[in-house]
Design a protein around this motif. Structure first.
Motif, PDB file in Angstrom:
ATOM      1  N   ARG A  71       0.800  -1.185   0.096  1.00 68.80           N
ATOM      2  CA  ARG A  71      -0.182   0.069   0.097  1.00 68.80           C
ATOM      3  C   ARG A  71       0.941   1.222  -0.051  1.00 68.80           C
ATOM      4  O   ARG A  71       1.322   1.679   0.832  1.00 68.80           O
TER       5      ARG A  71
ATOM      6  N   MET B 124       0.482   1.512 -11.428  1.00 71.70           N
ATOM      7  CA  MET B 124      -0.625   0.825 -11.690  1.00 71.70           C
ATOM      8  C   MET B 124      -0.564   0.590 -13.317  1.00 71.70           C
ATOM      9  O   MET B 124      -0.160   1.451 -14.153  1.00 71.70           O
TER      10      MET B 124
ATOM     11  N   GLU C  40      -5.284  -7.625  -2.719  1.00 69.64           N
ATOM     12  CA  GLU C  40      -6.142  -7.772  -4.039  1.00 69.64           C
ATOM     13  C   GLU C  40      -4.812  -7.218  -4.928  1.00 69.64           C
ATOM     14  O   GLU C  40      -4.394  -5.822  -5.025  1.00 69.64           O
TER      15      GLU C  40
ATOM     16  N   GLY D 299      -1.449  -3.802  -9.871  1.00 72.00           N
ATOM     17  CA  GLY D 299      -0.512  -2.892  -9.018  1.00 72.00           C
ATOM     18  C   GLY D 299       0.950  -3.691  -9.328  1.00 72.00           C
ATOM     19  O   GLY D 299       1.135  -4.421  -8.354  1.00 72.00           O
TER      20      GLY D 299
END
Ligand code: ATP
Ligand code: MG
Length: 408
Positions: A150, A156, A257, A294
């Motif tokens: 994160r 991305m 994710e 990502g």
């Protein structure tokens, strides 16, 4: 690459506020550096891995007809006001330029790609179309404690597709879903990665996430073993069963994710008035979907999955180098082997440093290249090198004359 000349060295002192395993080990091994919370610099080894991940993603996106573009990171406020996300997008970084002109740092690019597509899409003849980019995104994330998983600045890949009908989008969506499975397989993540049903918004019942199991994950998913799919925590409360087979015995796991595909419908084409003329002359809104991955989060996730107490164990497809060649006081023989291997196009990190054998072994384990080769007086006495896979307990002697064939 000669390790004595490498820009980085392995690092003993970690930033005190760094608590995530992936960032800690990547910093120690010299892949990344921490600039601020959620903000990391990619150093030679780390950039090599990131580029390999991006290369795999790029190949699969090209395979499904995606055309690569690069959109700006500095995006005007007006576009976000048009979609009502200036005040509603979580974690948007906002800034003010000259003459009080306001901008957001790109957190996602529907606001930019939709008006762009409007300049080129007029009739059904132009559809379908898909464009993608691999770009740095910015989000003012509240918790930036998971290292690369994160970031406040992160990489991305975002693909956007444009269609004349829902049916056409549905077919393409399945094609991209298949490409995503291929990507995770090539990244070495397929065993731990689950297609996960998530809430779909106004235009479809579900969207899909790709969730990779790891204790470092911040998401909770509920797995159906029979179908090998999962349900996100968001929708489990409504569903309480596998959406494919109705199975109610789902296993809860923590996951990250690593990708997400979403049918947007006309959510963005309506506010920007992105329309096309149908075959019968009628004007209709373009139907859209977006597909994210990502690469930097994938990098962090790979490290969380593939390591032991000594360091990283890279899957070969994304390893910074395939081979780590260690000279134990035999630089002359090692140099010859190094030249032979790079002449054969094999990627080699050659440890030619003036440090102890113990330090070389420890650093090789920390950096985690798939194959370690040792050249020492002992191996040379048998006209050999010792080959050990990073994941294996023991190595074996390989005759130098057979080395290239063995490595290929
Ligand atoms: P999350 O729920 O984890 O915040 P998201 O739903 O906000 O993710 P998307 O907006 O769909 O994510 O972004 C697409 C992809 O970009 C994600 O699947 C993920 O791989 C990656 N991503 C999103 N936020 C970050 C971040 N802060 N750091 C690194 N990668 C990220
Ligand atoms: Mg988010």
């Amino acid at each position: 690459m000669r390790q004595a000349r490498l820009f980085t060295k392995t690092v003993k002192e970690l930033p005190k506020d760094e608590t995530s395993y992936n960032a800690q080990v990547l910093i120690r091994a010299g892949f990344i550096d921490k600039t601020a919370a959620g903000v990391y610099a990619y150093l030679p080894l780390g950039l090599k891995v990131l580029n390999k991940i991006c290369h795999i993603i790029r190949e699969e996106m090209n395979q499904v007809g995606g055309q690569e573009i690069l959109l700006p990171a500095l995006t005007p406020k007006e576009a976000w006001v048009t979609t009502k996300r200036w005040d509603n997008f979580d974690a948007l970084f906002k800034l003010t330029g000259l003459e009080n002109k306001e901008y957001a740092l790109g957190a996602t690019h529907e606001e930019i790609v939709t008006p762009l597509a409007k300049k080129f899409i007029f009739s059904y003849r132009e559809l379908p179309l898909a464009v993608y980019q691999i770009q740095t995104k910015f989000r003012n994330e509240k918790r930036a404690k998971a290292g690369l998983i994160r970031g406040r600045e992160f990489s991305m890949k975002d693909l956007y597709s444009f269609h004349a009908s829902q049916e056409d989008l549905d077919v393409y969506y399945e094609k991209v879903k298949a490409a995503y499975f291929k990507i995770y397989e090539r990244l070495g993540l397929s065993a731990e990665t689950y297609l996960t049903y998530s809430s779909g918004g106004a235009f479809s019942k579900y969207s899909h996430e790709f969730q990779t199991l790891t204790a470092a994950g911040e998401d909770h998913i509920f797995i159906c073993e029979k179908c090998r799919v999962a349900v996100n925590r968001e929708i489990i409360n409504d569903l309480k069963a596998c959406p494919e087979c109705g199975n109610k015995k789902l296993r809860e796991e923590k996951a990250v994710e690593v990708g997400n595909i979403f049918k947007l419908g006309t959510r963005f084409s309506e506010p920007f008035k992105l329309k096309y003329r149908a075959e019968n002359g009628e004007e209709k809104p373009v139907i859209m979907a977006s597909y994210g991955i990502g690469p930097s989060r994938v990098l962090g996730t790979i490290v969380e999955l593939f390591h032991d107490e000594k360091g990283i164990i890279w899957p070969e497809s994304v390893a910074p180098f395939k081979v780590h060649l260690l000279s134990i006081n035999e630089n002359e023989a090692a140099e010859k082997i190094y030249q032979t291997l790079i002449g054969e196009g094999i990627e080699v990190l050659y440890d030619d440093r003036e440090v102890s054998a113990g330090e070389k072994f420890a650093d090789a384990d920390l950096i985690g290249c798939p194959i370690r080769l040792i050249v020492s007086a002992k191996t040379l006495a048998a006209a050999s090198v010792e080959l050990k896979r990073r994941a294996a307990k023991t190595g074996e002697l390989i005759k130098i004359e057979n080395l290239v064939v063995t490595l290929k």
